[in-house]
Every structure is written in C-alpha cells, then in structure tokens.
Design a protein around this motif. Structure first.
Motif, PDB file in Angstrom:
ATOM      1  N   ASP A   9      18.804  72.167  41.476  1.00  0.00           N
ATOM      2  CA  ASP A   9      19.886  71.875  40.556  1.00  0.00           C
ATOM      3  C   ASP A   9      19.517  72.384  39.156  1.00  0.00           C
ATOM      4  O   ASP A   9      18.696  71.780  38.465  1.00  0.00           O
ATOM      5  CB  ASP A   9      20.139  70.377  40.522  1.00  0.00           C
ATOM      6  CG  ASP A   9      21.316  69.981  39.648  1.00  0.00           C
ATOM      7  OD1 ASP A   9      21.796  70.824  38.858  1.00  0.00           O
ATOM      8  OD2 ASP A   9      21.748  68.826  39.748  1.00  0.00           O
ATOM      9  N   PRO A  10      20.120  73.499  38.716  1.00  0.00           N
ATOM     10  CA  PRO A  10      19.793  74.041  37.398  1.00  0.00           C
ATOM     11  C   PRO A  10      20.069  73.060  36.253  1.00  0.00           C
ATOM     12  O   PRO A  10      19.349  73.055  35.254  1.00  0.00           O
ATOM     13  CB  PRO A  10      20.695  75.274  37.270  1.00  0.00           C
ATOM     14  CG  PRO A  10      21.207  75.568  38.625  1.00  0.00           C
ATOM     15  CD  PRO A  10      21.106  74.306  39.420  1.00  0.00           C
ATOM     16  N   GLN A  11      21.074  72.228  36.395  1.00  0.00           N
ATOM     17  CA  GLN A  11      21.401  71.246  35.356  1.00  0.00           C
ATOM     18  C   GLN A  11      20.266  70.226  35.230  1.00  0.00           C
ATOM     19  O   GLN A  11      19.855  69.885  34.131  1.00  0.00           O
ATOM     20  CB  GLN A  11      22.704  70.532  35.711  1.00  0.00           C
ATOM     21  CG  GLN A  11      23.238  69.680  34.578  1.00  0.00           C
ATOM     22  CD  GLN A  11      24.392  70.335  33.877  1.00  0.00           C
ATOM     23  OE1 GLN A  11      25.069  71.151  34.461  1.00  0.00           O
ATOM     24  NE2 GLN A  11      24.607  69.998  32.640  1.00  0.00           N
ATOM     25  N   PHE A  14      17.257  71.863  33.660  1.00  0.00           N
ATOM     26  CA  PHE A  14      17.449  71.951  32.218  1.00  0.00           C
ATOM     27  C   PHE A  14      17.139  70.611  31.567  1.00  0.00           C
ATOM     28  O   PHE A  14      16.455  70.550  30.540  1.00  0.00           O
ATOM     29  CB  PHE A  14      18.880  72.393  31.896  1.00  0.00           C
ATOM     30  CG  PHE A  14      19.271  72.174  30.465  1.00  0.00           C
ATOM     31  CD1 PHE A  14      18.670  72.892  29.440  1.00  0.00           C
ATOM     32  CD2 PHE A  14      20.225  71.230  30.134  1.00  0.00           C
ATOM     33  CE1 PHE A  14      19.026  72.681  28.114  1.00  0.00           C
ATOM     34  CE2 PHE A  14      20.583  71.014  28.811  1.00  0.00           C
ATOM     35  CZ  PHE A  14      19.984  71.738  27.806  1.00  0.00           C
ATOM     36  N   ASN A  39      21.193  77.323  26.565  1.00  0.00           N
ATOM     37  CA  ASN A  39      21.769  76.622  27.719  1.00  0.00           C
ATOM     38  C   ASN A  39      23.057  75.892  27.372  1.00  0.00           C
ATOM     39  O   ASN A  39      23.350  74.839  27.949  1.00  0.00           O
ATOM     40  CB  ASN A  39      20.742  75.626  28.278  1.00  0.00           C
ATOM     41  CG  ASN A  39      19.567  76.306  28.909  1.00  0.00           C
ATOM     42  OD1 ASN A  39      19.646  76.745  30.045  1.00  0.00           O
ATOM     43  ND2 ASN A  39      18.479  76.432  28.162  1.00  0.00           N
ATOM     44  N   THR A  40      23.852  76.439  26.465  1.00  0.00           N
ATOM     45  CA  THR A  40      25.083  75.757  26.060  1.00  0.00           C
ATOM     46  C   THR A  40      26.019  75.522  27.245  1.00  0.00           C
ATOM     47  O   THR A  40      26.796  74.567  27.236  1.00  0.00           O
ATOM     48  CB  THR A  40      25.829  76.522  24.950  1.00  0.00           C
ATOM     49  OG1 THR A  40      26.082  77.855  25.393  1.00  0.00           O
ATOM     50  CG2 THR A  40      25.039  76.530  23.659  1.00  0.00           C
ATOM     51  N   ASP A  41      25.916  76.374  28.266  1.00  0.00           N
ATOM     52  CA  ASP A  41      26.757  76.186  29.449  1.00  0.00           C
ATOM     53  C   ASP A  41      26.421  74.905  30.210  1.00  0.00           C
ATOM     54  O   ASP A  41      27.234  74.417  30.992  1.00  0.00           O
ATOM     55  CB  ASP A  41      26.633  77.394  30.392  1.00  0.00           C
ATOM     56  CG  ASP A  41      25.216  77.577  30.914  1.00  0.00           C
ATOM     57  OD1 ASP A  41      24.260  77.514  30.102  1.00  0.00           O
ATOM     58  OD2 ASP A  41      25.057  77.801  32.129  1.00  0.00           O
ATOM     59  N   LYS A  42      25.249  74.350  29.960  1.00  0.00           N
ATOM     60  CA  LYS A  42      24.824  73.129  30.664  1.00  0.00           C
ATOM     61  C   LYS A  42      25.066  71.867  29.835  1.00  0.00           C
ATOM     62  O   LYS A  42      24.819  70.765  30.304  1.00  0.00           O
ATOM     63  CB  LYS A  42      23.355  73.254  31.038  1.00  0.00           C
ATOM     64  CG  LYS A  42      23.098  74.343  32.055  1.00  0.00           C
ATOM     65  CD  LYS A  42      21.628  74.439  32.389  1.00  0.00           C
ATOM     66  CE  LYS A  42      21.361  75.570  33.357  1.00  0.00           C
ATOM     67  NZ  LYS A  42      21.263  76.859  32.697  1.00  0.00           N
ATOM     68  N   ASN A  44      27.569  69.681  28.925  1.00  0.00           N
ATOM     69  CA  ASN A  44      28.940  69.398  29.331  1.00  0.00           C
ATOM     70  C   ASN A  44      29.037  67.981  29.910  1.00  0.00           C
ATOM     71  O   ASN A  44      28.070  67.216  29.852  1.00  0.00           O
ATOM     72  CB  ASN A  44      29.414  70.451  30.345  1.00  0.00           C
ATOM     73  CG  ASN A  44      28.466  70.580  31.533  1.00  0.00           C
ATOM     74  OD1 ASN A  44      27.836  69.614  31.954  1.00  0.00           O
ATOM     75  ND2 ASN A  44      28.359  71.779  32.077  1.00  0.00           N
ATOM     76  N   ARG A  46      29.059  67.045  32.933  1.00  0.00           N
ATOM     77  CA  ARG A  46      28.120  66.831  34.044  1.00  0.00           C
ATOM     78  C   ARG A  46      26.749  66.399  33.516  1.00  0.00           C
ATOM     79  O   ARG A  46      26.097  65.542  34.104  1.00  0.00           O
ATOM     80  CB  ARG A  46      27.988  68.087  34.895  1.00  0.00           C
ATOM     81  CG  ARG A  46      27.101  67.839  36.102  1.00  0.00           C
ATOM     82  CD  ARG A  46      27.209  68.948  37.147  1.00  0.00           C
ATOM     83  NE  ARG A  46      26.390  68.602  38.286  1.00  0.00           N
ATOM     84  CZ  ARG A  46      25.080  68.846  38.365  1.00  0.00           C
ATOM     85  NH1 ARG A  46      24.450  69.447  37.377  1.00  0.00           N
ATOM     86  NH2 ARG A  46      24.391  68.481  39.436  1.00  0.00           N
ATOM     87  N   LEU A  47      26.329  66.967  32.387  1.00  0.00           N
ATOM     88  CA  LEU A  47      25.062  66.557  31.785  1.00  0.00           C
ATOM     89  C   LEU A  47      25.130  65.095  31.355  1.00  0.00           C
ATOM     90  O   LEU A  47      24.185  64.338  31.575  1.00  0.00           O
ATOM     91  CB  LEU A  47      24.700  67.446  30.596  1.00  0.00           C
ATOM     92  CG  LEU A  47      23.378  67.105  29.909  1.00  0.00           C
ATOM     93  CD1 LEU A  47      22.197  67.305  30.861  1.00  0.00           C
ATOM     94  CD2 LEU A  47      23.194  67.937  28.651  1.00  0.00           C
TER      95      LEU A  47
END
Length: 86
Positions: A9-11, A14, A39-42, A44, A46-47
């Motif tokens: 899981d990349p999230q 991170f 890592n701005t895409d992470k 969100n 979900r984080l």
C-alpha cells in the motif's frame, strides 16, 4: 520508530516514511515539507482515514509510552499538513 517492513500500500508506506521523518527530525518542517511536496497525491481523505485507523490501533494496544509517542507524531503530522503551503 524504526519500521523496516514493506507493504503493498503506497499510502501506508508514505505514512510510515513521513512519521519516520518527523521522528528523526523532531518535526522540522524543512525536512518534512519536501517529503509532503513529493507526495501531494497522497495527502487526501484516504490518508485521514488511514491516520484514524492507525491512531485507533495504537490506542487499542495500550502501551503507554509508544502510544503517546506515536500519537504525538500523528499530531505533528496533522499540524504540518494543516500549515503546508501546497
């Protein structure tokens, strides 16, 4: 924290990486912000949910020192994200 495990899981990876950076740098934004920027895409919803799950899991373990330490890092991360200019 010293986590040496890998997940698929990349999230979550991170999250582990940024918490380790907070621990190592004592929350220095000069260290943490470049990691957040990359890592701005992470950063969100979900984080946020993942932080809730991790925090709840830590509390359920009941190990006072580790719980206080890790929840402090999560608090630091929350503050850094709230103040993050990007």
């Amino acid at each position: 924290m010293g986590r040496n495990r890998k997940t698929s899981d990349p999230q979550f990876e991170f999250l582990l990486e940024v918490i380790q950076a907070i621990e190592d740098s004592r929350g220095d934004e000069q260290v943490v912000y470049p990691l957040l920027a990359a890592n701005t895409d992470k950063i969100n919803d979900r984080l946020a949910k993942l932080l809730h799950v991790v925090g709840t899991s830590i509390l359920e373990k009941g190990e006072i020192y580790e719980t206080a330490l890790l929840l402090g890092y999560i608090g630091d991360l929350s503050t850094l994200i709230a103040q993050f200019p990007l």
